[in-house]
Design an enzyme around this catalytic site. Structure first.
Site, PDB file in Angstrom:
ATOM      1  N   ARG A  24      -5.325   2.599 -16.192  1.00 24.31           N
ATOM      2  CA  ARG A  24      -5.383   3.354 -14.932  1.00 24.31           C
ATOM      3  C   ARG A  24      -6.014   4.753 -15.093  1.00 24.31           C
ATOM      4  O   ARG A  24      -6.835   5.144 -14.265  1.00 24.31           O
ATOM      5  CB  ARG A  24      -3.992   3.466 -14.287  1.00 24.31           C
ATOM      6  CG  ARG A  24      -3.374   2.099 -13.938  1.00 24.31           C
ATOM      7  CD  ARG A  24      -2.194   2.218 -12.988  1.00 24.31           C
ATOM      8  NE  ARG A  24      -2.618   2.607 -11.664  1.00 24.31           N
ATOM      9  CZ  ARG A  24      -2.507   3.798 -11.164  1.00 24.31           C
ATOM     10  NH1 ARG A  24      -1.934   4.751 -11.865  1.00 24.31           N
ATOM     11  NH2 ARG A  24      -2.947   4.069  -9.954  1.00 24.31           N
ATOM     12  N   PRO A  31       4.618  -5.265  -0.618  1.00 25.31           N
ATOM     13  CA  PRO A  31       4.613  -4.094  -1.506  1.00 25.31           C
ATOM     14  C   PRO A  31       4.480  -4.526  -2.963  1.00 25.31           C
ATOM     15  O   PRO A  31       5.059  -5.533  -3.368  1.00 25.31           O
ATOM     16  CB  PRO A  31       5.991  -3.477  -1.262  1.00 25.31           C
ATOM     17  CG  PRO A  31       6.854  -4.661  -0.948  1.00 25.31           C
ATOM     18  CD  PRO A  31       5.975  -5.618  -0.180  1.00 25.31           C
ATOM     19  N   GLY A  32       3.718  -3.784  -3.725  1.00 22.97           N
ATOM     20  CA  GLY A  32       3.609  -4.047  -5.157  1.00 22.97           C
ATOM     21  C   GLY A  32       4.038  -2.822  -5.936  1.00 22.97           C
ATOM     22  O   GLY A  32       5.117  -2.765  -6.523  1.00 22.97           O
ATOM     23  N   ARG A  33       3.188  -1.792  -5.869  1.00 20.36           N
ATOM     24  CA  ARG A  33       3.415  -0.568  -6.634  1.00 20.36           C
ATOM     25  C   ARG A  33       4.784   0.059  -6.368  1.00 20.36           C
ATOM     26  O   ARG A  33       5.463   0.518  -7.274  1.00 20.36           O
ATOM     27  CB  ARG A  33       2.323   0.435  -6.263  1.00 20.36           C
ATOM     28  CG  ARG A  33       2.285   1.677  -7.102  1.00 20.36           C
ATOM     29  CD  ARG A  33       1.323   2.696  -6.500  1.00 20.36           C
ATOM     30  NE  ARG A  33       0.057   2.162  -6.127  1.00 20.36           N
ATOM     31  CZ  ARG A  33      -1.033   2.135  -6.918  1.00 20.36           C
ATOM     32  NH1 ARG A  33      -0.971   2.640  -8.129  1.00 20.36           N
ATOM     33  NH2 ARG A  33      -2.160   1.623  -6.477  1.00 20.36           N
ATOM     34  N   GLY A  39       0.756  -1.239   0.000  1.00 15.14           N
ATOM     35  CA  GLY A  39       0.000   0.000   0.000  1.00 15.14           C
ATOM     36  C   GLY A  39       0.790   1.295   0.000  1.00 15.14           C
ATOM     37  O   GLY A  39       0.215   2.360  -0.257  1.00 15.14           O
ATOM     38  N   TYR A  77      -9.300   4.956 -12.837  1.00 16.65           N
ATOM     39  CA  TYR A  77      -9.147   5.647 -11.543  1.00 16.65           C
ATOM     40  C   TYR A  77      -8.884   7.147 -11.713  1.00 16.65           C
ATOM     41  O   TYR A  77      -8.429   7.782 -10.760  1.00 16.65           O
ATOM     42  CB  TYR A  77      -7.956   5.090 -10.756  1.00 16.65           C
ATOM     43  CG  TYR A  77      -7.848   3.585 -10.702  1.00 16.65           C
ATOM     44  CD1 TYR A  77      -8.770   2.826  -9.985  1.00 16.65           C
ATOM     45  CD2 TYR A  77      -6.795   2.938 -11.326  1.00 16.65           C
ATOM     46  CE1 TYR A  77      -8.639   1.447  -9.924  1.00 16.65           C
ATOM     47  CE2 TYR A  77      -6.659   1.557 -11.261  1.00 16.65           C
ATOM     48  CZ  TYR A  77      -7.591   0.823 -10.557  1.00 16.65           C
ATOM     49  OH  TYR A  77      -7.463  -0.535 -10.497  1.00 16.65           O
ATOM     50  N   CYS A  94     -12.823   4.003 -29.364  1.00 15.07           N
ATOM     51  CA  CYS A  94     -14.054   4.812 -29.472  1.00 15.07           C
ATOM     52  C   CYS A  94     -14.720   4.998 -28.121  1.00 15.07           C
ATOM     53  O   CYS A  94     -15.862   4.544 -27.910  1.00 15.07           O
ATOM     54  CB  CYS A  94     -15.034   4.148 -30.415  1.00 15.07           C
ATOM     55  SG  CYS A  94     -14.244   3.523 -31.866  1.00 15.07           S
TER      56      CYS A  94
HETATM   57  N1  LLP Z   1      -1.506  -7.048  -0.616  1.00 22.02           N
HETATM   58  C1  LLP Z   1      -2.809  -7.169  -0.930  1.00 22.02           C
HETATM   59  C2  LLP Z   1      -3.630  -8.121  -0.175  1.00 22.02           C
HETATM   60  C3  LLP Z   1      -3.368  -6.384  -1.945  1.00 22.02           C
HETATM   61  O1  LLP Z   1      -4.662  -6.494  -2.233  1.00 22.02           O
HETATM   62  C4  LLP Z   1      -2.540  -5.473  -2.644  1.00 22.02           C
HETATM   63  C5  LLP Z   1      -3.090  -4.634  -3.713  1.00 22.02           C
HETATM   64  C6  LLP Z   1      -1.175  -5.397  -2.311  1.00 22.02           C
HETATM   65  C7  LLP Z   1      -0.704  -6.188  -1.282  1.00 22.02           C
HETATM   66  C8  LLP Z   1      -0.226  -4.492  -2.998  1.00 22.02           C
HETATM   67  O2  LLP Z   1      -0.547  -3.149  -2.827  1.00 22.02           O
HETATM   68  P1  LLP Z   1       0.452  -2.005  -3.345  1.00 22.02           P
HETATM   69  O3  LLP Z   1       1.723  -2.095  -2.538  1.00 22.02           O
HETATM   70  O4  LLP Z   1       0.719  -2.258  -4.784  1.00 22.02           O
HETATM   71  O5  LLP Z   1      -0.289  -0.756  -3.115  1.00 22.02           O
HETATM   72  N2  LLP Z   1      -5.004  -1.601  -9.755  1.00 22.02           N
HETATM   73  C9  LLP Z   1      -4.869  -0.557  -8.770  1.00 22.02           C
HETATM   74  C10 LLP Z   1      -4.232  -1.058  -7.502  1.00 22.02           C
HETATM   75  C11 LLP Z   1      -4.952  -2.229  -6.868  1.00 22.02           C
HETATM   76  C12 LLP Z   1      -4.284  -2.756  -5.628  1.00 22.02           C
HETATM   77  C13 LLP Z   1      -4.944  -3.982  -5.167  1.00 22.02           C
HETATM   78  N3  LLP Z   1      -4.312  -4.625  -4.055  1.00 22.02           N
HETATM   79  C14 LLP Z   1      -4.116   0.620  -9.382  1.00 22.02           C
HETATM   80  O6  LLP Z   1      -3.765   0.564 -10.565  1.00 22.02           O
HETATM   81  O7  LLP Z   1      -3.910   1.640  -8.721  1.00 22.02           O
END
Ligand code: LLP
Length: 421
Positions: free
Chosen positions: A312, A274-276, A239, A316, A344
């Site tokens: 995105r 962490p992902g993003r 997050g 969003y 379109c």
């Molecule tokens: N853990 C869980 C259980 C999650 O659901 C998520 C993201 C993460 C970790 C990783 O979160 P991050 O560190 O990336 O914030 N498609 C959206 C984002 C959706 C995130 C969903 N869950 C976007 O493009 O902003």
């Protein structure tokens, strides 16, 4: 920090000039930097040094096998949310013992495959799911190691579509009911309670909601211990946000410090997802200008990339910086333009009222920045547009890590029923 920079007036990914890549791969394409991926992973992991912690990269952000291998080699585990993602993580060489299975609803076959693979932990999000997992585990003669994902009822103060920690969100078990559900779980023969999990949302740019949620989590762990239910693993989710448009999200170090302050006294293993933060600024999307259209109200820059490639902005209202691949001279005139795709739909717009060089013309390249996370993974084939290729750069080298899909491949997936033959 990232490794997409102008060198002699031309945007490069590390040592590779993007126009060269465009010639070889065609446009549009996603381009990832190994150095940025590695740097982000290390900076994040270092923020937890000295703690017993595992960084389980949330592979939903970018699950290309080459990206997973790059991070796996540095020691990353994986947070997965489907059996498909689990297979991706395992195939990239990430050890099952470092894989966590999250997600609101897991199907029986997913539970079976996860138990068979003996992954570290399954995060359960509801009582019915817990009952089903217990049944499946008993049927297989196994015990499922689980955490309950708890919804702490905390507002992450992020975009409503990516906030997950409020009472009205579908995620997790309400914190107010956590203790009773843990009691049920502890009494199930197919379940071994190992942890507690939270994930309150994505793209958070302030530590306060995290602090509130983790404080609540710590107090739950203490209550559970008082009941004789031992929690070994705290899964704090992901997050932490990144800068798309001049935001100043807390640095991983500050986040790590807050984690120490809120939960380290519990002496648990800590999992982070962490992902993003790892992938977002490690990738861009490169697209070619097809047409410049001077409308009555606006100038439109029409790209060969569209909302199917990067959804995105449409989904969003997300902001992605868009810059020319040929650097603009300091005194060159700028124009205010809308940057759009060819689909379109009015929503097929990457940016409104943006500044680009006035002399930008058809054939020129632009880079859509910060597209490494939730870019390629969210792309679709809407309008029968083939999936966009992905390229990974390392120093002066590059590799196509997902080739451009053939349009006929896509059409050939359809099948004609006998009565239409
Ligand atoms: N853990 C869980 C259980 C999650 O659901 C998520 C993201 C993460 C970790 C990783 O979160 P991050 O560190 O990336 O914030 N498609 C959206 C984002 C959706 C995130 C969903 N869950 C976007 O493009 O902003």
């Amino acid at each position: 920090m990232n490794h997409f920079e102008y060198i002699d007036g031309v945007l490069h990914a590390e040592g590779v000039a993007l126009p060269e890549l465009a010639e070889k791969v065609g446009t549009p394409f996603f381009c990832y930097s190994t150095a940025t991926l590695e740097r982000h992973y290390k900076v994040y992991a270092d923020a937890f040094s000295g703690l017993d912690a595992t960084v389980c990269y949330a592979i939903k952000a970018n699950s290309n096998q080459a990206v997973l291998k790059t991070l796996g080699k540095l020691g990353a585990g994986a947070d997965v949310v489907s059996v498909g993602e689990m297979r991706r993580a395992l195939r990239a060489g990430i050890a099952p013992g470092k894989v966590i299975f999250s997600g609101v609803g897991k199907a029986e076959d997913e539970m079976r495959e996860a138990l068979e693979a003996d992954i570290a932990q399954i995060n359960v999000e509801s009582i019915p799911e817990l009952i089903e997992l217990n049944r499946v585990a008993l049927d297989m003669g196994k015990k499922a190691r689980i955490a309950l994902r708890i919804n702490p009822h905390v507002d992450a103060k992020t975009h409503e579509k990516i906030a997950t920690g409020k009472a009205e969100n579908k995620f997790g078990i309400d914190w107010t009911r956590a203790i009773e559900v843990y009691r049920d779980a502890a009494a199930m023969d197919g379940i071994e309670v190992t942890g507690i999990a939270m994930h309150i949302g994505s793209q958070l740019t302030d530590l306060t909601p995290f602090r509130e949620a983790f404080t609540r989590l710590a107090s739950l762990v203490e209550q559970l211990r008082a009941e004789g239910i031992e929690i070994r693993n705290l899964d704090l989710g992901g997050g932490l946000g990144i800068a798309y448009q001049g935001e100043t999200p807390p640095l991983p170090d500050a986040y790590g410090q807050m984690v120490r302050e809120t939960v380290s006294h519990l002496g648990c293993h800590i999992t982070l997802e962490p992902g993003r933060l790892i992938a977002g600024n490690a990738g861009i999307m490169v697209s070619r200008v097809m047409y410049i259209k001077d409308g009555e109200a606006k100038r439109f820059v029409i790209l060969d990339a569209a909302m199917n490639d990067l959804i995105r902005p449409t989904l969003y209202n997300a902001y992605h910086e868009i810059i020319p691949v040929e650097e603009q001279g300091e005194n060159d005139k700028q124009a205010t333009v809308d940057i759009v795709g060819p689909i379109c739909e009015t929503g097929d717009t990457f940016g409104k009222d943006r500044k680009l060089p006035d002399n930008l013309k058809a054939g020129d390249l632009v880079a859509v920045m910060s597209a490494g996370a939730y870019g390629a993974v969210m792309s679709s084939t809407y309008n029968t547009r083939a999936l966009t290729p992905e390229v990974l750069v390392k120093g002066n080298e590059f590799a196509i890590v997902r080739p451009r899909q053939e349009i006929d491949e896509l059409i050939n997936m359809d099948q004609i029923p006998g009565w239409l033959d």
